[in-house]
Design an enzyme around this catalytic site. Structure first.
Site, short mmCIF file in Angstrom:
data_model
loop_
_atom_site.label_atom_id
_atom_site.label_comp_id
_atom_site.label_asym_id
_atom_site.label_seq_id
_atom_site.Cartn_x
_atom_site.Cartn_y
_atom_site.Cartn_z
N ILE A 97 0.89 -1.16 0.00
CA ILE A 97 0.00 0.00 0.00
C ILE A 97 0.93 1.21 0.00
O ILE A 97 1.84 1.31 0.82
CB ILE A 97 -0.96 -0.01 1.21
N SER A 98 0.74 2.10 -0.97
CA SER A 98 1.70 3.19 -1.18
C SER A 98 1.75 4.15 0.00
O SER A 98 0.78 4.30 0.76
CB SER A 98 1.34 3.96 -2.45
N GLN A 99 2.87 4.80 0.12
CA GLN A 99 3.05 5.88 1.10
C GLN A 99 1.96 6.93 0.87
O GLN A 99 1.69 7.34 -0.26
CB GLN A 99 4.42 6.49 0.91
#
Length: 231
Positions: free
Chosen positions: A81-83
């Protein structure tokens, strides 16, 4: 009418996530939005989306404490899950307006999808990892998130059936910009894609005319790879 591409998969079990969003969570989201604003995100609509979307629900409940830190985190199928800053940065580059038709390559946990839906975009989203497709499809239904279509397929090819798009966002690193995605962008549309192998450069492609594209490079990032013809 909203439609969702859905397949049934027998004998599939998903670990239940408690669907709770508390005042504590909302306070943590407010602090997160303030932090990414300090890092340069200025679009109020994007910051409001970060404040509104419960990121902890997109992660295994065992790791809830990590949800509102500004960092990427592993999820299923060796993906991440992206920053939050990266999500906001890519979203801000898209300049989403209500009813814009957006193609998302790499649904992952669905968090970026939810941010786009909060901005009232019509979202077509593609996931190539079967495990993630199954998990996220179930989660979307539980949470009431309704992309126009949720597709299990090869993101390199885009989704020509609904083209052209006002915006295309790619959430995996591509060694080059896939030509089908450029072809599916409407004139005046924006493609946001990290380009490179080990490390990527966030790249904004603006379609100026039928054959003319403008390219802008906007800093180094690191993503999981965008894989072609792997389904």
């Amino acid at each position: 009418m909203t439609s969702v591409y859905f397949q049934t998969f027998p004998n599939f079990a998903i670990k239940a996530r408690p669907l709770k969003d508390t005042l504590k969570h909302k306070g943590m989201r407010n602090k997160l939005a303030d932090l990414i604003a300090l890092k340069g995100i200025s679009d109020k609509k994007v910051l409001d989306a970060v404040r509104a979307v419960p990121r902890h629900l997109f992660m295994d409940s065992s790791f809830e404490g990590h949800a509102y830190q500004d960092k990427a985190f592993p999820i299923a199928a060796e993906q991440t899950i992206s920053q939050p800053y990266t999500v906001a940065f890519q979203t801000e580059l898209l300049q989403v307006a209500p009813r814009d038709k957006i193609l998302e390559i790499g649904t992952g946990s669905g968090y970026q999808t939810a941010i786009l839906l909060h901005l009232k975009a019509q979202v077509y989203t593609i996931e190539r990892q079967l495990e993630l497709f199954k998990r996220t499809n179930i989660f979307f239904k539980k949470m009431g998130y309704k992309p126009k279509k949720f597709i299990f397929g090869d993101g390199y090819k885009g989704f020509s059936e609904a083209a052209p798009y006002d915006g295309i966002i790619v959430t995996a690193g591509a060694p080059e910009v896939p030509k089908p995605l450029m072809a599916q962008l409407k004139i005046g549309g924006r493609l946001v894609i990290p380009v490179g192998r080990d490390e990527q450069v966030m790249t904004l492609i603006l379609r100026k005319s039928e054959k003319e594209f403008e390219r802008r490079e906007l800093g180094a990032f690191r993503f999981v790879p965008l894989l072609e013809d792997k389904n």
